[in-house]
Enzyme design. Structure first.
Site, PDB file in Angstrom:
ATOM      1  CB  VAL A 206      -0.937  -0.181   1.300  1.00 12.76           C
ATOM      2  CG1 VAL A 206      -1.912   1.080   1.193  1.00 12.76           C
ATOM      3  CG2 VAL A 206      -1.652  -1.162   1.371  1.00 12.76           C
ATOM      4  CG  HIS A 207       3.149   3.079  -2.975  1.00 14.12           C
ATOM      5  ND1 HIS A 207       2.715   1.965  -3.541  1.00 14.12           N
ATOM      6  CD2 HIS A 207       3.468   3.770  -3.868  1.00 14.12           C
ATOM      7  CE1 HIS A 207       2.826   1.950  -4.862  1.00 14.12           C
ATOM      8  NE2 HIS A 207       3.298   3.170  -5.258  1.00 14.12           N
ATOM      9  NE  ARG A 208      -0.211   5.128  -6.892  1.00 11.72           N
ATOM     10  CZ  ARG A 208       0.713   4.262  -7.339  1.00 11.72           C
ATOM     11  NH1 ARG A 208       0.480   2.958  -7.492  1.00 11.72           N
ATOM     12  NH2 ARG A 208       1.495   4.884  -7.985  1.00 11.72           N
ATOM     13  NE  ARG A 239       2.905   8.179  -0.171  1.00 11.22           N
ATOM     14  CZ  ARG A 239       3.306   8.353  -1.294  1.00 11.22           C
ATOM     15  NH1 ARG A 239       3.978   9.329  -1.497  1.00 11.22           N
ATOM     16  NH2 ARG A 239       2.740   7.555  -2.369  1.00 11.22           N
ATOM     17  CG  ASP A 279      -1.789   1.222  -3.160  1.00 12.87           C
ATOM     18  OD1 ASP A 279      -0.637   0.746  -3.117  1.00 12.87           O
ATOM     19  OD2 ASP A 279      -2.092   2.197  -2.137  1.00 12.87           O
TER      20      ASP A 279
END
Ligand code: UDP
Length: 356
Positions: A206-208, A239, A279
């Site tokens: 997950v990083h969007r 992030r 994502d």
């Protein structure tokens, strides 16, 4: 010899550039200068890829990372311009859709240096995504556009970009998966290191920004993971790690967080997962390349072929019933379509850069 300045800055770009660098080298027709903007700078988000994929060490590193989109793009633009003024290459080569892509594109076109874009013609039609702006502007600035699929060619045509400068070369990520798939199986020890059995876990990334910057969406994703009957392995992007901490979200007990891994370890983890939930643009496709079902945690995808082929199910993290998708039987695709080319996209790119 044609002189190429390759501009990279973020993890997926290192993987794409690794394939093209090899093809440029083996054609014997190019000298390549690698410019790293510094957008990704942690060892496991940057150096590890240069080491294990044999990418030439960057000739320049601008060290621009950690700021906002505007600040980063502006600082990169200034740094890239001065290097291009000095090097005066025959081509500037940019990849994908990050701030490094856009900064490289703008610097090149303002100096009237020919610009080539690898992974042209991808669209989400979601202007909330910083990547969508980067890729649209870069495509419209480029002199040579390397599309990974026929649908990318059709998308460019809809925007009026048609002609011999648009070439369907296939997807360099498919080249990478083919080239490094077996290497990973031989070299990576990640399953033993983590004590994992094949097909006994879900691999998630997950990083969007749309997911990390929303408490509701990020929280929903974690609740979704908690509903899965298998353990979830989460190599966590810096992030997302920072956002989970600042939003004080709980990590469910069946979720195992690890630091981001290198490409060979990631490949092996993908190949052995029961399900991929992500994502990421690249990870969605790699799930398909390795024949693993995928839940894509987004409202839309640029890689629509994967939905049509049935290997990918799109699930919005805004949905209240997200968790039910982690309980369902994971859907496998069928058919022998090969939308991403023949695994020789990088060679085709090198050929075009010589003749165009
Ligand atoms: N990747 C990796 N290690 C990780 C997570 C991802 O090597 O811990 C690789 C993955 O296999 C894929 C690429 O990084 O090749 C995807 O990059 P990312 O998800 O950061 O960006 P996107 O594809 O969404 O632009």
């Amino acid at each position: 010899m044609k002189r190429i300045v390759t501009i990279v800055g973020a993890r997926p770009q290192f993987i794409k550039a690794a394939m093209v660098s090899r093809a440029l080298k083996s054609s014997g027709q190019f000298s390549e200068i690698v410019l790293h903007t510094g957008q990704h700078y942690d060892k496991n988000m940057s150096d590890i890829f240069f080491d294990e994929l044999g990418i030439p060490k960057p000739d320049y590193n601008l060290g621009v990372g950690g700021g906002g989109h505007g600040q980063n793009t502006g600082r990169m633009l200034e740094g890239i311009e001065s290097i291009l003024n000095k090097e005066r290459p025959d081509w500037v080569l940019v990849y994908g859709d990050t701030d490094s892509t856009l900064a490289g594109a703008l610097a090149a076109v303002k100096l009237l240096i020919p610009l080539a874009h690898v992974e042209a013609g991808l669209r989400s039609y979601n202007k909330q995504m910083p990547e969508e702006i980067n890729r649209r502007l870069t495509d419209h600035a480029s002199d040579l556009l390397f599309a990974p699929t026929l649908s990318a060619i059709a998308t460019l045509a809809k925007e009026g970009i048609v002609g011999p400068q648009v070439v369907n070369v296939g997807d360099v990520m498919f080249d990478a998966a083919r080239t490094f798939g077996e290497v990973a199986a031989k070299r990576s020890k990640i399953l033993q290191e983590l004590g994992l059995r094949s097909k006994s876990y879900i691999l998630a990334t997950v990083h969007r920004q749309e997911n990390t910057d929303s408490r509701e969406r990020l929280g929903n994703i974690l609740v979704g993971f908690s509903a899965a009957s298998l353990p979830v392995l989460l190599p966590l992007h810096p992030r997302t790690k920072q956002r989970i901490a600042s939003l004080a979200l709980d990590i469910p007990p069946n979720v195992r967080v690890i630091d981001p891994v290198g490409y060979l370890d990631m490949t092996l983890l993908e190949r052995n997962a029961a399900l991929v939930a992500t994502d990421s643009g690249g990870v969605q496709k790699e799930a398909y390349f390795h024949g693993v079902p995928c839940l894509t945690l987004r409202d839309e995808t640029e890689w629509t072929e994967l939905i049509e082929l049935g290997w990918n199910t799109l699930v919005s993290p805004g949905r209240a019933d997200l968790a039910s998708f982690f309980r369902a039987n994971y859907r496998e695709g069928a058919g022998d379509a090969t939308p991403y080319g023949n695994g020789k996209a990088a060679e085709a790119i090198a050929r075009e850069l010589v003749v165009y």
